[in-house]
Enzyme design. Structure first.
Site, PDB file in Angstrom:
ATOM      1  N   PHE A  13       0.819  -1.209   0.000  1.00 29.68           N
ATOM      2  CA  PHE A  13       0.000   0.000   0.000  1.00 29.68           C
ATOM      3  C   PHE A  13       0.854   1.262   0.000  1.00 29.68           C
ATOM      4  O   PHE A  13       0.790   2.094  -0.912  1.00 29.68           O
ATOM      5  CB  PHE A  13      -0.933  -0.045   1.214  1.00 29.68           C
ATOM      6  CG  PHE A  13      -1.550   1.260   1.582  1.00 29.68           C
ATOM      7  CD1 PHE A  13      -2.281   1.996   0.653  1.00 29.68           C
ATOM      8  CD2 PHE A  13      -1.415   1.767   2.870  1.00 29.68           C
ATOM      9  CE1 PHE A  13      -2.860   3.214   1.001  1.00 29.68           C
ATOM     10  CE2 PHE A  13      -1.996   2.976   3.222  1.00 29.68           C
ATOM     11  CZ  PHE A  13      -2.712   3.703   2.287  1.00 29.68           C
ATOM     12  N   ILE A  14       1.707   1.421   1.004  1.00 30.99           N
ATOM     13  CA  ILE A  14       2.513   2.635   1.103  1.00 30.99           C
ATOM     14  C   ILE A  14       3.580   2.666   0.018  1.00 30.99           C
ATOM     15  O   ILE A  14       3.778   3.676  -0.657  1.00 30.99           O
ATOM     16  CB  ILE A  14       3.142   2.760   2.503  1.00 30.99           C
ATOM     17  CG1 ILE A  14       2.051   2.906   3.571  1.00 30.99           C
ATOM     18  CG2 ILE A  14       4.102   3.948   2.562  1.00 30.99           C
ATOM     19  CD1 ILE A  14       2.572   2.934   5.005  1.00 30.99           C
ATOM     20  N   ASP A  59      12.935 -11.268  -2.573  1.00 34.39           N
ATOM     21  CA  ASP A  59      12.923 -11.064  -1.128  1.00 34.39           C
ATOM     22  C   ASP A  59      14.123 -10.224  -0.703  1.00 34.39           C
ATOM     23  O   ASP A  59      15.234 -10.425  -1.195  1.00 34.39           O
ATOM     24  CB  ASP A  59      12.968 -12.422  -0.413  1.00 34.39           C
ATOM     25  CG  ASP A  59      12.490 -12.335   1.018  1.00 34.39           C
ATOM     26  OD1 ASP A  59      13.179 -11.682   1.834  1.00 34.39           O
ATOM     27  OD2 ASP A  59      11.443 -12.920   1.333  1.00 34.39           O
ATOM     28  N   SER A 123       8.010   3.076  12.817  1.00 38.27           N
ATOM     29  CA  SER A 123       6.627   2.959  13.267  1.00 38.27           C
ATOM     30  C   SER A 123       6.410   3.648  14.608  1.00 38.27           C
ATOM     31  O   SER A 123       7.260   3.593  15.502  1.00 38.27           O
ATOM     32  CB  SER A 123       6.248   1.480  13.403  1.00 38.27           C
ATOM     33  OG  SER A 123       4.978   1.328  14.016  1.00 38.27           O
ATOM     34  N   TYR A 147       6.216  -6.554  16.877  1.00 40.11           N
ATOM     35  CA  TYR A 147       6.334  -5.665  15.723  1.00 40.11           C
ATOM     36  C   TYR A 147       7.004  -4.353  16.113  1.00 40.11           C
ATOM     37  O   TYR A 147       7.933  -3.887  15.437  1.00 40.11           O
ATOM     38  CB  TYR A 147       4.946  -5.388  15.137  1.00 40.11           C
ATOM     39  CG  TYR A 147       4.957  -4.353  14.029  1.00 40.11           C
ATOM     40  CD1 TYR A 147       5.513  -4.648  12.790  1.00 40.11           C
ATOM     41  CD2 TYR A 147       4.418  -3.083  14.229  1.00 40.11           C
ATOM     42  CE1 TYR A 147       5.527  -3.707  11.777  1.00 40.11           C
ATOM     43  CE2 TYR A 147       4.433  -2.137  13.224  1.00 40.11           C
ATOM     44  CZ  TYR A 147       4.986  -2.449  11.995  1.00 40.11           C
ATOM     45  OH  TYR A 147       5.005  -1.512  10.998  1.00 40.11           O
ATOM     46  N   ASN A 176      -0.593   5.310  11.638  1.00 40.86           N
ATOM     47  CA  ASN A 176      -1.891   4.886  11.105  1.00 40.86           C
ATOM     48  C   ASN A 176      -2.206   5.477   9.734  1.00 40.86           C
ATOM     49  O   ASN A 176      -3.106   6.303   9.567  1.00 40.86           O
ATOM     50  CB  ASN A 176      -3.004   5.230  12.103  1.00 40.86           C
ATOM     51  CG  ASN A 176      -2.831   4.496  13.418  1.00 40.86           C
ATOM     52  OD1 ASN A 176      -2.221   5.019  14.338  1.00 40.86           O
ATOM     53  ND2 ASN A 176      -3.345   3.280  13.499  1.00 40.86           N
ATOM     54  N   VAL A 191      -7.617  -0.562  10.263  1.00 44.55           N
ATOM     55  CA  VAL A 191      -8.995  -0.358  10.686  1.00 44.55           C
ATOM     56  C   VAL A 191      -9.836   0.388   9.654  1.00 44.55           C
ATOM     57  O   VAL A 191     -11.011   0.042   9.441  1.00 44.55           O
ATOM     58  CB  VAL A 191      -9.025   0.359  12.059  1.00 44.55           C
ATOM     59  CG1 VAL A 191      -8.430   1.754  11.971  1.00 44.55           C
ATOM     60  CG2 VAL A 191     -10.427   0.429  12.612  1.00 44.55           C
ATOM     61  N   ASP A 277      -2.603  -3.787  21.698  1.00 46.06           N
ATOM     62  CA  ASP A 277      -3.164  -2.544  21.179  1.00 46.06           C
ATOM     63  C   ASP A 277      -2.815  -1.366  22.082  1.00 46.06           C
ATOM     64  O   ASP A 277      -2.734  -1.504  23.314  1.00 46.06           O
ATOM     65  CB  ASP A 277      -4.683  -2.650  21.050  1.00 46.06           C
ATOM     66  CG  ASP A 277      -5.108  -3.322  19.761  1.00 46.06           C
ATOM     67  OD1 ASP A 277      -4.223  -3.641  18.951  1.00 46.06           O
ATOM     68  OD2 ASP A 277      -6.326  -3.522  19.571  1.00 46.06           O
TER      69      ASP A 277
END
Length: 331
Positions: A13-14, A59, A123, A147, A176, A191, A277
């Site tokens: 995605f990014i 990879d 992150s 992670y 996010n 989400v 979370d």
């Protein structure tokens, strides 16, 4: 002036959004992805843009392949990872391999090939669940998931390569990220795409907890912009920098705004909180403003509208499995 960029995880995605921004700017782009979480649809999208694009299915833990791809590369935008806290709890060794061992391989290859700078996708999970109105880079890291630990260790490796070998690196802590082409099909999906696709199907969105947890949701165009700025920012080498909007949206607020955009009235379905979370995550972006000249180009409300508009016309399915590593495109 045209430069050559390698985007790891460029089918993700990014990564695919960053690669698309570079192609539109007339840059030379090389992409590597093993398709473990990336999508061939994203590669098709990049090819349709035209331009100087080379695709490799492979990879980042293949050091010889990385060195071949990095010959003549000016900048590496390292996005490849397994970006999921729940997945890291279920498979910590897999997360370590793809997030940390893979990052070390990228740094070694970049050093050996004389790359000018590596921009590393760090992150906000490095902060853990610390209290405070916002997270700033002076805080002591306190990750609470495998992670988060793996991504933090990647930051330390990047900084060490800057100080020990003179390889310029910049670590950008994402908060996010959301936007078009984000896959909602995986059980580990983010989400916003999960909520949108559920609500488009007339289903109530599932919230783990009471919904008061908040996030600094960051539209993808802001992240792509920040990465490109980080490639050449004069005083950013060796730094860790938040990349977000500085905003705060609770999950309950998110559902309310989606109901308004979709014309629905679907209350969330609350279930038990998940391990790992974080309750609140909001960025202080003053360092990005100072060192990168960064400012968000799309705010949350506009980004959410664009994202909803995109998902309305899409039919999603689970991405195909990764092909054998012997398959190569453009290598």
């Amino acid at each position: 002036m045209s430069n050559t960029y390698l985007v790891t995880g460029g089918a993700g995605f990014i990564g695919s959004h960053i690669a698309a921004s570079l192609l539109r700017d007339g840059q030379k782009v090389r992409v590597i992805d093993n398709l473990l979480t990336g999508s061939r649809k994203n590669l098709d999208y990049l090819q349709a843009l035209g331009g100087d694009l080379q695709l490799t299915i492979g990879d980042i833990n293949d050091g010889d392949l990385l060195r071949r791809l990095m010959r003549g590369v000016d900048f590496v935008l390292h996005q490849a990872a397994l970006p999921s806290v729940p997945r890291s709890l279920a498979h910590p060794l897999e997360t370590h391999l793809h997030c940390l061992t893979g990052t070390l391989n990228v740094l070694v290859a970049a050093r050996d090939c004389g790359v000018k700078r590596v921009v590393y996708a760090a992150s906000s999970s490095a902060y853990g669940d610390q209290p405070g109105a916002s997270k700033d880079e002076s805080m002591r890291p306190a990750p609470i998931s495998p992670y988060g630990v793996a991504k933090l260790a990647g930051e330390y490796y990047a900084a060490a390569f800057t100080h020990s070998f003179g390889l310029e690196t910049v670590a950008l802590r994402y908060f996010n990220v959301f936007g078009p082409r984000q896959d909602p099909a995986s059980q580990y999906a983010a989400v916003i795409p999960k909520f949108i696709t559920a609500m488009l199907a007339g289903e109530r969105p599932r919230i783990y907890g009471d919904g008061t947890q908040s996030r600094d949701f960051t539209y993808i165009d802001n992240v792509a912009r920040g990465n490109l700025l980080a490639c050449t920012a004069a005083n950013a080498a060796g730094e860790v920098i938040n990349l977000a909007t500085g905003g705060r949206v609770t999950l309950n607020d998110l559902v309310a705004q989606l109901n308004a955009l979709l014309g629905t009235d679907l209350p969330p379905l609350h279930t038990a909180e998940r391990r790992g979370d974080i309750k609140h995550s909001r960025a202080d972006i003053s360092k990005a403003q100072k060192l990168l000249g960064y400012a968000p180009v799309v705010d949350f409300a506009e980004g959410l509208r664009r994202t909803v508009d995109w998902y309305r016309g899409q039919a999603w399915s689970t991405p195909p499995p990764a092909p054998p590593r012997s398959i190569r495109e453009g290598s």
